[in-house]
Design a protein around this motif. Structure first.
Motif, PDB file in Angstrom:
ATOM      1  N   ALA A  86       0.833  -1.209   0.000  1.00 22.56           N
ATOM      2  CA  ALA A  86       0.000   0.000   0.000  1.00 22.56           C
ATOM      3  C   ALA A  86       0.868   1.260   0.000  1.00 22.56           C
ATOM      4  CB  ALA A  86      -0.943  -0.019   1.200  1.00 22.56           C
ATOM      5  N   LEU A  87       1.843   1.303   0.917  1.00 26.19           N
ATOM      6  CA  LEU A  87       2.737   2.461   0.969  1.00 26.19           C
ATOM      7  C   LEU A  87       3.609   2.538  -0.277  1.00 26.19           C
ATOM      8  CD1 LEU A  87       3.898   2.184   4.693  1.00 26.19           C
ATOM      9  CD2 LEU A  87       2.302   3.863   3.758  1.00 26.19           C
ATOM     10  N   GLY A  88       4.053   1.374  -0.736  1.00 24.74           N
ATOM     11  CA  GLY A  88       4.922   1.339  -1.904  1.00 24.74           C
ATOM     12  C   GLY A  88       4.242   1.843  -3.158  1.00 24.74           C
ATOM     13  N   HIS A  89       2.992   1.466  -3.349  1.00 22.66           N
ATOM     14  CA  HIS A  89       2.265   1.915  -4.546  1.00 22.66           C
ATOM     15  C   HIS A  89       2.062   3.426  -4.530  1.00 22.66           C
ATOM     16  CE1 HIS A  89       0.472  -2.380  -5.168  1.00 22.66           C
ATOM     17  NE2 HIS A  89       1.723  -2.278  -5.551  1.00 22.66           N
ATOM     18  N   GLU A  90       1.813   3.990  -3.355  1.00 22.58           N
ATOM     19  CA  GLU A  90       1.675   5.445  -3.271  1.00 22.58           C
ATOM     20  C   GLU A  90       2.982   6.137  -3.652  1.00 22.58           C
ATOM     21  OE1 GLU A  90      -0.542   7.346  -0.049  1.00 22.58           O
ATOM     22  OE2 GLU A  90      -0.995   5.348   0.733  1.00 22.58           O
ATOM     23  N   ALA A  91       4.096   5.618  -3.140  1.00 21.32           N
ATOM     24  CA  ALA A  91       5.398   6.217  -3.448  1.00 21.32           C
ATOM     25  C   ALA A  91       5.757   6.040  -4.921  1.00 21.32           C
ATOM     26  CB  ALA A  91       6.468   5.582  -2.558  1.00 21.32           C
ATOM     27  N   GLN A  92       5.437   4.890  -5.480  1.00 20.83           N
ATOM     28  CA  GLN A  92       5.717   4.650  -6.897  1.00 20.83           C
ATOM     29  C   GLN A  92       4.971   5.648  -7.781  1.00 20.83           C
ATOM     30  OE1 GLN A  92       4.672   0.532  -7.406  1.00 20.83           O
ATOM     31  NE2 GLN A  92       6.382  -0.204  -6.165  1.00 20.83           N
ATOM     32  N   ALA A  93       3.738   5.949  -7.410  1.00 21.56           N
ATOM     33  CA  ALA A  93       2.954   6.912  -8.186  1.00 21.56           C
ATOM     34  C   ALA A  93       3.559   8.313  -8.099  1.00 21.56           C
ATOM     35  CB  ALA A  93       1.510   6.923  -7.688  1.00 21.56           C
ATOM     36  N   LEU A  94       4.050   8.668  -6.902  1.00 20.40           N
ATOM     37  CA  LEU A  94       4.644   9.994  -6.726  1.00 20.40           C
ATOM     38  C   LEU A  94       5.966  10.124  -7.479  1.00 20.40           C
ATOM     39  CD1 LEU A  94       3.959  10.507  -2.908  1.00 20.40           C
ATOM     40  CD2 LEU A  94       2.961  11.848  -4.771  1.00 20.40           C
ATOM     41  N   LEU A  95       6.760   9.068  -7.453  1.00 17.48           N
ATOM     42  CA  LEU A  95       8.075   9.113  -8.103  1.00 17.48           C
ATOM     43  C   LEU A  95       8.032   8.731  -9.579  1.00 17.48           C
ATOM     44  CD1 LEU A  95      10.264   7.365  -5.352  1.00 17.48           C
ATOM     45  CD2 LEU A  95      10.141   9.809  -5.852  1.00 17.48           C
ATOM     46  N   ARG A  96       6.933   8.122  -9.982  1.00 21.66           N
ATOM     47  CA  ARG A  96       6.796   7.578 -11.335  1.00 21.66           C
ATOM     48  C   ARG A  96       7.875   6.535 -11.611  1.00 21.66           C
ATOM     49  NH1 ARG A  96       5.147  12.985 -14.910  1.00 21.66           N
ATOM     50  NH2 ARG A  96       3.279  13.494 -13.679  1.00 21.66           N
ATOM     51  N   LEU A  97       8.098   5.693 -10.618  1.00 20.79           N
ATOM     52  CA  LEU A  97       9.048   4.590 -10.712  1.00 20.79           C
ATOM     53  C   LEU A  97       8.353   3.321 -10.248  1.00 20.79           C
ATOM     54  CD1 LEU A  97      12.222   6.134  -8.996  1.00 20.79           C
ATOM     55  CD2 LEU A  97      11.845   5.871 -11.451  1.00 20.79           C
ATOM     56  N   ASP A  98       8.678   2.195 -10.851  1.00 18.65           N
ATOM     57  CA  ASP A  98       8.176   0.934 -10.310  1.00 18.65           C
ATOM     58  C   ASP A  98       9.190   0.392  -9.296  1.00 18.65           C
ATOM     59  OD1 ASP A  98      10.243  -0.301 -11.739  1.00 18.65           O
ATOM     60  OD2 ASP A  98       8.922  -0.942 -13.380  1.00 18.65           O
ATOM     61  N   MET A  99       8.896  -0.771  -8.736  1.00 20.56           N
ATOM     62  CA  MET A  99       9.748  -1.327  -7.691  1.00 20.56           C
ATOM     63  C   MET A  99      11.181  -1.562  -8.185  1.00 20.56           C
ATOM     64  SD  MET A  99      11.172  -4.425  -6.679  1.00 20.56           S
ATOM     65  CE  MET A  99      12.117  -4.718  -5.192  1.00 20.56           C
ATOM     66  N   VAL A 100      11.308  -2.142  -9.354  1.00 20.33           N
ATOM     67  CA  VAL A 100      12.632  -2.456  -9.900  1.00 20.33           C
ATOM     68  C   VAL A 100      13.420  -1.183 -10.157  1.00 20.33           C
ATOM     69  CG1 VAL A 100      13.870  -3.510 -11.830  1.00 20.33           C
ATOM     70  CG2 VAL A 100      11.842  -4.640 -10.883  1.00 20.33           C
ATOM     71  N   GLN A 101      12.774  -0.178 -10.727  1.00 25.16           N
ATOM     72  CA  GLN A 101      13.455   1.088 -11.013  1.00 25.16           C
ATOM     73  C   GLN A 101      13.904   1.777  -9.721  1.00 25.16           C
ATOM     74  OE1 GLN A 101      10.203   2.751 -13.226  1.00 25.16           O
ATOM     75  NE2 GLN A 101      11.165   2.321 -15.225  1.00 25.16           N
ATOM     76  N   ALA A 102      13.045   1.763  -8.713  1.00 24.59           N
ATOM     77  CA  ALA A 102      13.399   2.385  -7.429  1.00 24.59           C
ATOM     78  C   ALA A 102      14.584   1.662  -6.796  1.00 24.59           C
ATOM     79  CB  ALA A 102      12.204   2.350  -6.481  1.00 24.59           C
ATOM     80  N   SER A 103      14.616   0.338  -6.893  1.00 32.19           N
ATOM     81  CA  SER A 103      15.728  -0.436  -6.336  1.00 32.19           C
ATOM     82  C   SER A 103      17.034  -0.097  -7.039  1.00 32.19           C
ATOM     83  CB  SER A 103      15.438  -1.933  -6.468  1.00 32.19           C
ATOM     84  OG  SER A 103      14.299  -2.297  -5.720  1.00 32.19           O
ATOM     85  N   ARG A 104      16.964   0.102  -8.350  1.00 34.32           N
ATOM     86  CA  ARG A 104      18.172   0.448  -9.104  1.00 34.32           C
ATOM     87  C   ARG A 104      18.681   1.829  -8.713  1.00 34.32           C
ATOM     88  NH1 ARG A 104      15.941  -1.772 -14.948  1.00 34.32           N
ATOM     89  NH2 ARG A 104      16.492  -3.974 -14.621  1.00 34.32           N
ATOM     90  N   VAL A 105      17.776   2.766  -8.502  1.00 34.52           N
ATOM     91  CA  VAL A 105      18.174   4.115  -8.086  1.00 34.52           C
ATOM     92  C   VAL A 105      18.881   4.046  -6.733  1.00 34.52           C
ATOM     93  CG1 VAL A 105      17.313   6.348  -7.320  1.00 34.52           C
ATOM     94  CG2 VAL A 105      16.403   5.312  -9.405  1.00 34.52           C
ATOM     95  N   LEU A 106      18.327   3.275  -5.808  1.00 33.41           N
ATOM     96  CA  LEU A 106      18.934   3.139  -4.483  1.00 33.41           C
ATOM     97  C   LEU A 106      20.309   2.477  -4.569  1.00 33.41           C
ATOM     98  CD1 LEU A 106      15.781   2.029  -2.472  1.00 33.41           C
ATOM     99  CD2 LEU A 106      17.087   4.122  -2.080  1.00 33.41           C
ATOM    100  N   ALA A 107      20.422   1.444  -5.392  1.00 33.64           N
ATOM    101  CA  ALA A 107      21.687   0.716  -5.522  1.00 33.64           C
ATOM    102  C   ALA A 107      22.787   1.600  -6.107  1.00 33.64           C
ATOM    103  CB  ALA A 107      21.487  -0.517  -6.390  1.00 33.64           C
TER     104      ALA A 107
END
Length: 339
Positions: A86-107
């Motif tokens: 639930a929290l992740g989907h809200e953040a993904q919408a705000l950042l316009r990133l999916d889970m995989v893309q967000a993980s790559r940015v963090l890495a």
């Protein structure tokens, strides 16, 4: 095959598994001051990373993908990752990133700024990657009145504040400790028993356990009655450190394993579901140990603190103790009373 003799003790990666109870059991009575002495001892250990009993983001994403194909994965997702999604989907919408893309940015990040605006972005990135403990760690470092908080929608900010104040060993111990140590992330190393055989074994055990009066007495074992009494006494005294010492003692570990798990080797059920249940428990702990071992690849020669339910500790110690360059540190050496 044992390779430990090739690595001097001074060069081994130190792993301390801190067995704990689930703090929600005392949530109505919990006060942050109850863990101050514990946090001081753990801070003195100086772990380079703190690992906790939460599902890693990639595993949650895997469950999300597989939930469309199997009912058991959908159930696991609903029971153990609903808030993360639930929290992740809200953040993904705000950042316009999916889970995989967000993980790559963090890495790809080399360092983390302590500026509030950067911490807001980091919070959202961790949420989008389904790494909620690290998200709450970043969020907790933003001052209450900081204008940067307004960059997150008020409804989401309220949810983060609510999650941060929940009485849980992650929020009460892992996050404050990681913040004191200046860590940017908290590692999630939880796992499940293999879901497909678990369904079969638990269904069979529900029927066959009627033949095993030994199993009925497990919940009333003296080791657990004494544990609850010690827990309540520690809460009344306002200091949980003595109780954590007890939970991490060799005597408690031996009695708990005997009461909870050795019983499945004494019942001798005709269908073998008792041994199947023990096999799956060991399966889960082997996989958790595997995640911790994988984490150690990023911290060779460093210190790792694992905060986990006390029932897991003897199994994790045993499995990790077989690894080539790990040294298992017992909590009694860290939690001991200061003269």
């Amino acid at each position: 095959m044992r390779l430990q003799h090739l690595v001097p003790e001074s060069e081994r990666t130190q792993v301390l598994v801190l067995g704990t109870f689930h703090f929600r059991e005392v949530q109505a009575r919990f006060q942050p001051a109850m863990v101050e002495a514990l946090l001081q001892r753990l801070e003195a250990f100086r772990p380079d990373v703190v690992a906790v009993e939460a599902l890693p983001g990639p595993h949650i994403h895997e469950l999300e993908l597989r939930s469309k194909a199997t009912s058991i994965h959908e159930v696991l997702l609903d029971q153990f990752a609903e808030a993360s999604l639930a929290l992740g989907h809200e953040a993904q919408a705000l950042l316009r990133l999916d889970m995989v893309q967000a993980s790559r940015v963090l890495a790809a990040q080399k360092g983390v700024s302590s500026e509030p605006a950067a911490l807001v972005t980091l919070t959202l990135q961790h949420l989008a990657a389904y790494e909620w403990p690290s998200a709450l760690l970043a969020w907790s470092r933003i001052p209450e009145g900081s204008p940067a908080r307004n960059r997150i929608p008020a409804a989401l900010a309220a949810k983060l504040d609510a999650h941060l104040t929940r009485v849980n060993e992650i929020q009460a111990v892992a996050i404050p400790l990681a913040r004191k140590l200046g860590h940017a992330r908290i590692a999630c190393v939880d796992e499940f028993e293999a879901p497909e055989p678990l369904e079969q074994v638990m269904a069979a055990l529900a029927v066959s356990r009627k033949e095993a009066p030994l199993l009925a007495g497990t919940a009333k074992a003296s080791v657990h009655r004494e544990s609850q009494e010690r827990r309540d006494a520690a809460v009344a005294a306002g200091d949980l450190l003595p109780y954590l010492r007890h939970l991490n003692s060799p005597a408690y570990a031996a009695a708990d394993v005997d009461a909870q798990w050795a019983v499945y080797l004494r019942t001798r059920l005709k269908d073998g579901s008792d041994r199947g249940r023990l096999a799956l428990w060991e399966n889960r702990n082997l996989k958790i140990a595997g995640r911790i071992r994988a984490l150690s690849a990023l911290y060779p020669g460093k210190r790792i603190l694992v905060i986990y339910g006390a029932a897991h500790k003897p199994f994790l110690d045993a499995f990790l103790g077989l690894c080539s360059d790990l040294q298992i540190v017992q909590p009694e050496a860290v939690l001991k009373e200061v003269p």
